[in-house]
Design an enzyme around this catalytic site. Sequence first.
Site, PDB file in Angstrom:
ATOM      1  N   GLU A  90      65.250  23.540  26.517  1.00 38.61           N
ATOM      2  CA  GLU A  90      65.028  22.098  26.527  1.00 38.61           C
ATOM      3  C   GLU A  90      66.053  21.427  25.633  1.00 38.61           C
ATOM      4  OE1 GLU A  90      60.700  20.450  26.580  1.00 38.61           O
ATOM      5  OE2 GLU A  90      61.421  20.269  24.540  1.00 38.61           O
ATOM      6  N   TYR A  95      66.416  13.405  28.646  1.00 40.01           N
ATOM      7  CA  TYR A  95      65.744  14.698  28.513  1.00 40.01           C
ATOM      8  C   TYR A  95      66.265  15.618  29.614  1.00 40.01           C
ATOM      9  CZ  TYR A  95      62.174  18.305  28.921  1.00 40.01           C
ATOM     10  OH  TYR A  95      61.533  19.514  28.991  1.00 40.01           O
TER      11      TYR A  95
END
Lengths: 291, 379
Positions: free
Chosen positions: B189, B101
């Site tokens: 993101e 991530y």
Amino acid sequence: MGIIINAGTRAIVQGITGKQGSYHTKLMLDYGTKIVAGVVPGKGGAVVNGVPVYDSVKETVEAYSPNASIIFVPAPFAQDAVLEAIANKIKTIVVVTEHLPIKDTINVLAYARQSHVTVIGPNTPGIITPRECKLGIMPANIFTPGSVGLVSRSGTLTYEIAAGLTGKGLGQSTCVGVGGDPIVGLNFIEALELFKEDSKTKAVVLIGEIGGNMEELTADYVAKERYPKPVVAYVAGRFAPSGKRMGHAGAIIMGKQGTAQSKIEAFTNAGVQVAEKPSDVAALLAEELLP
Amino acid sequence: MNLFEYEAKQEFSTYSIPIPQGTLVTNSNQTAQAIAKLKPPYMIKAQVLVGGRGKAGGIIPAKSAKEAEEAVAKLLGAQIKGLPVKQVLIEEKLPIRKELYAGITIDRFNRSYVALASASGGIEIEEIAGKTPKAIIRTLIDPQLGLRSFHAMAIAKQFGYSGNQLAELAAIIQKLYQVCVDNDAELVEINPLAETETGNFVALDARMVIDDNALFRHPEYAERGAEELSSQEALALKNNLAYVKLDGDIGVVGNGAGLVMATLDLLNFFGGKPANFLDLGGGTTIEAITAALQIVFADPDTKAILVNILGGITHCDDVARGIVEAANEAKAKKPLVVRLVGTNQQEGQKILSDAGISVLDSMEEAARQAVEITRGEKR
């Protein structure tokens, strides 16, 4: 006394020729605030409500040595206006402007911190030390001098609660709105630090709302510091849904973060009394202050 | 403003952040041609602005061109979590070794951007934060320095990478910060950020939220228009009103975000349920208050309406005129409880009384009355 502004404050108004700027300059002057000059690039030489207008902050510093500025400049130009005030070492800057991009706020506040300048806002109703000085857009008649310090993330809710205090004979030392944006200058902890040192302030009211974790961190501070003055809090948004902005850019619950419940729990654990309804703030304070 | 995955990926691509080969289709007829340019297997991804799209059936793997065509046909026109699918992204499915991530967002308290990274990608960051907060590497970004290569290297190094992989991953994290700042994003993101079996890194999914207040600097997004709005939401947006639909039966209009939130809390306190949040903002015009009342009157869920105004910049007489106009125009008559105090209070209260609308000084009393009306205890 009171915090940040007082009878000795000498302010300039950046964006004084605009609709909001000129209207509120008149109200601030009526209240007795010393407004020494206005600044609007390209409008130097004009006069608004008897206040002389200059092209730059620098000229007003040379002529009047102001120690505060209130900013009504529209959002796209507000960043430059605040930076200009900081560059000229104006000690206190109140940014009323709403809808400032977050990136601009981050830039401005980094420079302010490095320059030891206090920025209040953006998106703030301002600050008032009753009967001494008002730098803001709040209706002045609901405030009265006294010993309660008030710091809030909201505008009209502050007026509601301040009016309740005044109605119960609980005057205020200084009332300051930190602003409704996700990122703001002066925060609750810094305001509490200042109220702690202010001899006039006997108790503090915090008006929080959903979004972010400023209330939780403030609760930690109160507990760790064994804060020496009574603190009463109100938190708005107990029934706000997750993921929706409730009017203020900063009033948003993300997932499970920033709920009123979390803030109320943190305050309660830190020994801060939490009012269930806005009108309960005055009642709780009366218990603390009127033995 | 939320961007679609394909829009965010286009932006990533211009910054040389690797993304899978893919094509967007808006019509099933385009599928065959789109697939001809891609190598199987495929991932077929519905473009909808909602989290948890995969679990809701919005992402379908396809081994062959035939399966891909079926998946596109199935998704186009379908609904994912209540949102209609108008666009589908067809991508090459890559063999994956590991899912990471990487994101950049805002740290409110520290007044800065913050880089977030985790070796446990593929699930939502809030979930990682809840289960294993230590699995998230947080790097505060000094706005005057930005995210420099040594910061990005330090993050990548904590994942245990070295050599080319270290440099490659660090470059992606650094570029992600640049995407964020250049686009005035509140959030960018990559989740998952995949390490492929060849040891390269690819952004498999992408999220970007643009700061609405910065749209004046980004006409490319401003012109794109708002997301799907209800007629009430559209009217609110047109009049600069902050409106959020809720699931109760008392319509609420007030001025100031905090005051309206406190009004909702009071209704709940007295046992009622608000149908909406509606903040007029400061310095309201008669047109805005009329529009606000129209919105709540038109909501079929509202049985009563509570107006709570504490006038500072807002003038009570303007508010009263707006209320009277909207109440007269409203097709469905609904009981109205008005609390109106502040600037020009007497004039405002008189306008309402003359129109037969009762008006109160206390917001608690007004909230209590609105609740009583909806519970049928008072008429």
